[in-house]
Write an enzyme that holds these catalytic residues in place. Structure first.
Site, PDB file in Angstrom:
ATOM      1  N   SER A  44       0.764  -1.278  -0.038  1.00 49.66           N
ATOM      2  CA  SER A  44       0.016   0.175  -0.061  1.00 49.66           C
ATOM      3  C   SER A  44       0.660   1.281   0.038  1.00 49.66           C
ATOM      4  O   SER A  44       0.474   2.343  -0.492  1.00 49.66           O
ATOM      5  CB  SER A  44      -0.934  -0.015   1.220  1.00 49.66           C
ATOM      6  OG  SER A  44      -0.195  -0.155   2.481  1.00 49.66           O
ATOM      7  N   HIS A 251      -1.154   5.665   6.996  1.00 46.30           N
ATOM      8  CA  HIS A 251      -0.443   5.574   5.648  1.00 46.30           C
ATOM      9  C   HIS A 251       0.017   7.179   5.016  1.00 46.30           C
ATOM     10  O   HIS A 251      -0.524   7.999   5.730  1.00 46.30           O
ATOM     11  CB  HIS A 251      -1.253   5.122   4.581  1.00 46.30           C
ATOM     12  CG  HIS A 251      -1.374   3.428   4.533  1.00 46.30           C
ATOM     13  ND1 HIS A 251      -2.086   2.822   5.548  1.00 46.30           N
ATOM     14  CD2 HIS A 251      -0.821   2.573   3.914  1.00 46.30           C
ATOM     15  CE1 HIS A 251      -1.960   1.460   5.373  1.00 46.30           C
ATOM     16  NE2 HIS A 251      -1.274   1.573   4.239  1.00 46.30           N
TER      17      HIS A 251
END
Length: 269
Positions: A44, A251
């Protein structure tokens, strides 16, 4: 001091030659970038989860047009660009699902992988929802995995990349530290938990760098680029817990991709 006509003429020729060489060098650099056949692999952090603007055709892989591989390709116009990085990918997923575009003509590969193997999501869930002692115990469990199991998984992944793309320059990118210690966060995890999580990121990065070096790959450390932009910094390039979109938690934001990952990757290649 006044130059003679002969001296001035010679100087002008040297200047013209220098400009011509500079132009040739610039053109050669552009041609080199355009000649790249680039494949972006990984999890990711490479697919761009957290940056938004996901390609609807990528489904659960959540490939973002703001992810560093796309930004690099847009800036450098390689001869070909394949983007197979996928949210949630582990080393086995890279080997089994992402290497299709690689070949003898591939000249550049980027990859982030290893965090999911080490249980990144479970570590963060444990630390957010459970006690400090349980969090630190889970972090230590992840570090033991990094010591004992992950190196073999990385070796298999890097061997598979080299076998399919023997002529490629491979850049292995690491992960940022999540927290600025003694920062602006007034609630959430304890400082001991934040320090333990940062230490685990460093531990993972060190193991990844060692395996990359042993395979002749470049290792690109993003921790420095994110320094001053961690969670609790007041100018974070990382999402903290995002209850509205839990998958984006911890993230990089779009700024983290463009300001952290992109320049680090560009410097490595």
């Amino acid at each position: 001091m006044r130059l003679s006509r002969t001296t001035a003429y010679a100087a002008s020729l040297l200047l013209a030659a220098g400009l011509a060489l500079t132009g040739a060098g610039t053109a050669a650099a552009a041609d080199n970038a355009a000649a790249e056949a680039y494949v972006a692999l990984g999890d990711s952090y490479s697919s761009g989860v957290g940056a938004g603007n996901y390609d609807s055709g990528s489904g659960d892989c959540k490939r973002s047009t703001r992810a560093y591989p796309v930004l690099w390709a847009n800036a450098n116009s390689p001869s070909s660009f394949d983007f197979t990085a996928c949210s949630g990918a582990r080393t086995g997923d890279v080997i089994n699902n992402q290497l299709g575009p690689l070949g003898s003509g591939t000249t550049l590969v980027s990859v982030t992988v290893g965090g999911n193997d080490a249980g990144f999501a479970d570590v963060m869930t444990t630390c957010v929802l459970q006690s400090e002692s349980t969090c630190i115990a889970r972090v230590n469990e992840a570090k033991a995995y990094v010591d004992n199991t992950l190196p073999g998984n990385l070796d298999k992944t890097y061997d598979a990349i080299k076998a399919k793309a023997p002529n490629a320059q491979v850049a292995v990118l690491g992960y940022p530290r999540f927290y600025q210690l003694n920062g602006s966060c007034a609630a959430g995890l304890t400082e001991n938990e934040r320090a333990a999580i940062n230490g685990a990121a460093d531990h993972l990065n060190a193991a990844t760098a060692k395996r990359a070096a042993d395979h002749g790959f470049a290792y690109a450390d993003v921790a420095g680029a994110f320094t001053g932009h961690e969670i609790c910094s007041g100018d974070s390039w990382l999402h903290s817990v995002n209850w509205g979109n839990i998958g984006e938690s911890y993230h990089p934001t779009a700024a983290g991709q463009s300001g952290g990952y992109l320049p680090t990757f560009s410097s490595a290649v």
